[in-house]
Design a protein around this motif. Structure first.
Motif, PDB file in Angstrom:
ATOM      1  N   MET A   1     -70.714 105.272  49.039  1.00  0.00           N
ATOM      2  CA  MET A   1     -69.997 106.413  48.474  1.00  0.00           C
ATOM      3  C   MET A   1     -68.695 106.650  49.238  1.00  0.00           C
ATOM      4  SD  MET A   1     -71.376 110.314  47.971  1.00  0.00           S
ATOM      5  CE  MET A   1     -70.345 111.565  47.225  1.00  0.00           C
ATOM      6  N   SER A   2     -67.589 106.826  48.503  1.00  0.00           N
ATOM      7  CA  SER A   2     -66.284 107.004  49.138  1.00  0.00           C
ATOM      8  C   SER A   2     -66.159 108.396  49.757  1.00  0.00           C
ATOM      9  CB  SER A   2     -65.157 106.790  48.132  1.00  0.00           C
ATOM     10  OG  SER A   2     -65.225 107.729  47.093  1.00  0.00           O
ATOM     11  N   GLU A   3     -65.352 108.495  50.783  1.00  0.00           N
ATOM     12  CA  GLU A   3     -65.122 109.754  51.467  1.00  0.00           C
ATOM     13  C   GLU A   3     -63.636 110.098  51.419  1.00  0.00           C
ATOM     14  OE1 GLU A   3     -66.563 109.193  55.392  1.00  0.00           O
ATOM     15  OE2 GLU A   3     -68.625 108.774  54.786  1.00  0.00           O
ATOM     16  N   THR A   4     -63.340 111.391  51.514  1.00  0.00           N
ATOM     17  CA  THR A   4     -61.941 111.832  51.525  1.00  0.00           C
ATOM     18  C   THR A   4     -61.329 111.546  52.889  1.00  0.00           C
ATOM     19  OG1 THR A   4     -62.441 113.598  49.954  1.00  0.00           O
ATOM     20  CG2 THR A   4     -60.400 113.793  51.199  1.00  0.00           C
ATOM     21  N   VAL A   5     -60.101 111.053  52.873  1.00  0.00           N
ATOM     22  CA  VAL A   5     -59.396 110.754  54.103  1.00  0.00           C
ATOM     23  C   VAL A   5     -58.343 111.833  54.333  1.00  0.00           C
ATOM     24  CG1 VAL A   5     -57.702 109.281  52.945  1.00  0.00           C
ATOM     25  CG2 VAL A   5     -58.144 108.942  55.356  1.00  0.00           C
ATOM     26  N   THR A   6     -57.986 112.083  55.581  1.00  0.00           N
ATOM     27  CA  THR A   6     -56.970 113.083  55.915  1.00  0.00           C
ATOM     28  C   THR A   6     -55.674 112.389  56.360  1.00  0.00           C
ATOM     29  OG1 THR A   6     -57.645 113.214  58.224  1.00  0.00           O
ATOM     30  CG2 THR A   6     -58.736 114.714  56.662  1.00  0.00           C
ATOM     31  N   VAL A   7     -54.604 113.168  56.422  1.00  0.00           N
ATOM     32  CA  VAL A   7     -53.346 112.648  56.959  1.00  0.00           C
ATOM     33  C   VAL A   7     -53.577 112.060  58.352  1.00  0.00           C
ATOM     34  CG1 VAL A   7     -51.053 113.286  57.800  1.00  0.00           C
ATOM     35  CG2 VAL A   7     -51.857 114.192  55.614  1.00  0.00           C
ATOM     36  N   LYS A   8     -54.337 112.756  59.162  1.00  0.00           N
ATOM     37  CA  LYS A   8     -54.614 112.299  60.536  1.00  0.00           C
ATOM     38  C   LYS A   8     -55.233 110.908  60.540  1.00  0.00           C
ATOM     39  CE  LYS A   8     -56.929 113.827  64.801  1.00  0.00           C
ATOM     40  NZ  LYS A   8     -57.850 112.711  65.037  1.00  0.00           N
ATOM     41  N   GLN A   9     -56.181 110.667  59.644  1.00  0.00           N
ATOM     42  CA  GLN A   9     -56.847 109.368  59.603  1.00  0.00           C
ATOM     43  C   GLN A   9     -55.900 108.265  59.136  1.00  0.00           C
ATOM     44  OE1 GLN A   9     -60.084 111.119  57.214  1.00  0.00           O
ATOM     45  NE2 GLN A   9     -61.515 110.117  58.591  1.00  0.00           N
ATOM     46  N   VAL A  10     -55.063 108.567  58.149  1.00  0.00           N
ATOM     47  CA  VAL A  10     -54.085 107.583  57.693  1.00  0.00           C
ATOM     48  C   VAL A  10     -53.105 107.267  58.817  1.00  0.00           C
ATOM     49  CG1 VAL A  10     -52.247 107.068  56.041  1.00  0.00           C
ATOM     50  CG2 VAL A  10     -54.270 108.326  55.285  1.00  0.00           C
ATOM     51  N   VAL A  11     -52.638 108.298  59.502  1.00  0.00           N
ATOM     52  CA  VAL A  11     -51.685 108.118  60.598  1.00  0.00           C
ATOM     53  C   VAL A  11     -52.302 107.288  61.725  1.00  0.00           C
ATOM     54  CG1 VAL A  11     -50.483 109.340  62.458  1.00  0.00           C
ATOM     55  CG2 VAL A  11     -50.273 110.139  60.098  1.00  0.00           C
TER      56      VAL A  11
END
Length: 373
Positions: A1-11
């Motif tokens: 199951m996919s999870e939501t990613v945050t700006v922090k995680q992308v960075v």
């Protein structure tokens, strides 16, 4: 199951490719608009953050823009929507679009702007045109139960640990016994609260650049089965890999400056370019610096370049290049757009291996101010 990613995680993932410490001290890099806690589904990669790019981002329902050129570079006295810059910032805030800038750090980074230009021009065996620093090395030692050692080792390698010169996946392991007693507050993977546990473990050691440490430790903790991971980090005196601005390398075969100029024009998809030098000169060794590189003409000459590919050459530096016998091909500043595909490919690869759902777009809006007639 996919999870939501945050700006922090992308960075955090993106900075494994383009660490902020690589940037020049005068540069403005990092998160410029928005919050690190914002959830992200759609990312757009762009060279510039102009109003047409923001309009495109609004239409595509973009949550985060990753830009090469900072949207805020000079200090702002006010945000006035009657000005172009004010309108851009107002739209970004109104539509809750975060903006992250990677400028000179992306120029310097492996796989960044200048490597992408070298690849497009089929220039190989590249090294930095001008060294700007050396990465510090650290050693990470982690203690892992034997049946999870391979998984932890693999995750840490993928995050950037264990590269030594021309070798990858380097590590050292030693068997041993781990001893611990979980408290009543613990939720142990192995053992019971209040009872001493003895586990067959491996001590696994890696060398890595300090710039990769944050990402490597996160990968280690995500893969490790223990609630509390036992690990050590040591700063080393060993010198790491050097890094620097621009690239210099060689073509697969010699060609005239005239033919090379046509090669640059076609490879970088520009309608025209400017050339300094004798069109019949043979060129093989090529220096490259995306953006404005006129102040590095003497570095290109010292490195033995037959031709220097860079943008924004002005009149007197162009005369100096001619005087010192350096051929120059100027395809403009906008060729740095090659970074869009490089960053998209990197993020696509990284997030395809995770549970986080992320769609990465490349901006199609035109930000080239010049027209050729």
């Amino acid at each position: 199951m996919s999870e939501t990613v945050t700006v922090k995680q992308v960075v955090e993932v993106f900075e494994q490719m383009s660490p902020k410490h690589l940037a020049y001290d005068w540069d403005k890099v990092g998160l410029q608009i928005g919050t690190m806690n914002k959830p992200v589904s759609n990312v757009m990669v762009t060279l510039d953050v102009l109003e047409n790019v923001v309009d495109e981002a609004v239409e595509q329902q973009i949550d985060l823009i990753i830009s090469h050129h900072p949207v805020i570079f000079k200090p702002l006295g006010q945000i006035n929507p009657d000005t172009p810059k004010g309108r851009v910032i107002q739209k970004l805030i109104k539509h809750d679009i975060a903006v992250y800038a990677a400028h000179t750090n992306l120029d310097i980074a492996d796989g960044g702007v200048n490597d992408a230009l070298a690849e497009a021009l089929e220039v190989t065996k590249t090294t930095p045109l001008l060294e700007t620093g050396k990465d510090k090395l650290v050693k990470v030692i982690v203690f892992v139960p034997e049946d999870h050692a391979d998984g932890v080792r693999r995750a840490m390698h993928e995050a950037g640990a264990g590269h030594v010169g021309d070798y990858s996946n380097c590590s050292f392991s030693m068997p041993g016994q781990g001893r611990f007693m979980p408290t009543d507050a613990a939720d142990p993977y192995i053992g019971k609260s209040g009872e001493l546990e003895i586990v067959e473990e491996q001590r696994v050691e890696f060398l890595l650049p300090q710039s990769n440490l944050k990402g490597v430790l996160k990968a280690m903790e995500d893969e490790h089965p223990y609630e509390e991971v036992a690990y050590d980090v040591y700063t080393l005196e060993n010198e790491g890999e050097s890094y620097g601005i621009g690239r210099i390398g060689v073509l697969n075969e010699k060609m005239t400056l005239s033919k090379f100029a046509e090669h640059v024009k076609e490879s970088l998809n520009v309608p025209g370019l400017r050339v300094i030098g004798n069109m019949q000169d043979e060129v093989e060794k090529v220096a490259i610096l995306g953006g404005s590189g006129e102040k590095y003409i003497y570095d290109a000459k010292r490195q033995g370049a037959d031709v220097y590919v860079t943008g924004d050459m002005t009149f007197h530096p162009a005369q100096e290049a001619a005087d010192i016998g350096l051929n120059v091909v100027d395809p403009g500043h906008h060729v740095e757009k090659v970074m869009k595909g490089a960053v998209k490919n990197y993020l696509d690869e990284k997030f395809s291996q995770s549970k986080n759902q992320l769609t990465v777009y490349v901006s199609e809006a035109n930000t080239e101010p010049f027209q050729f007639i």
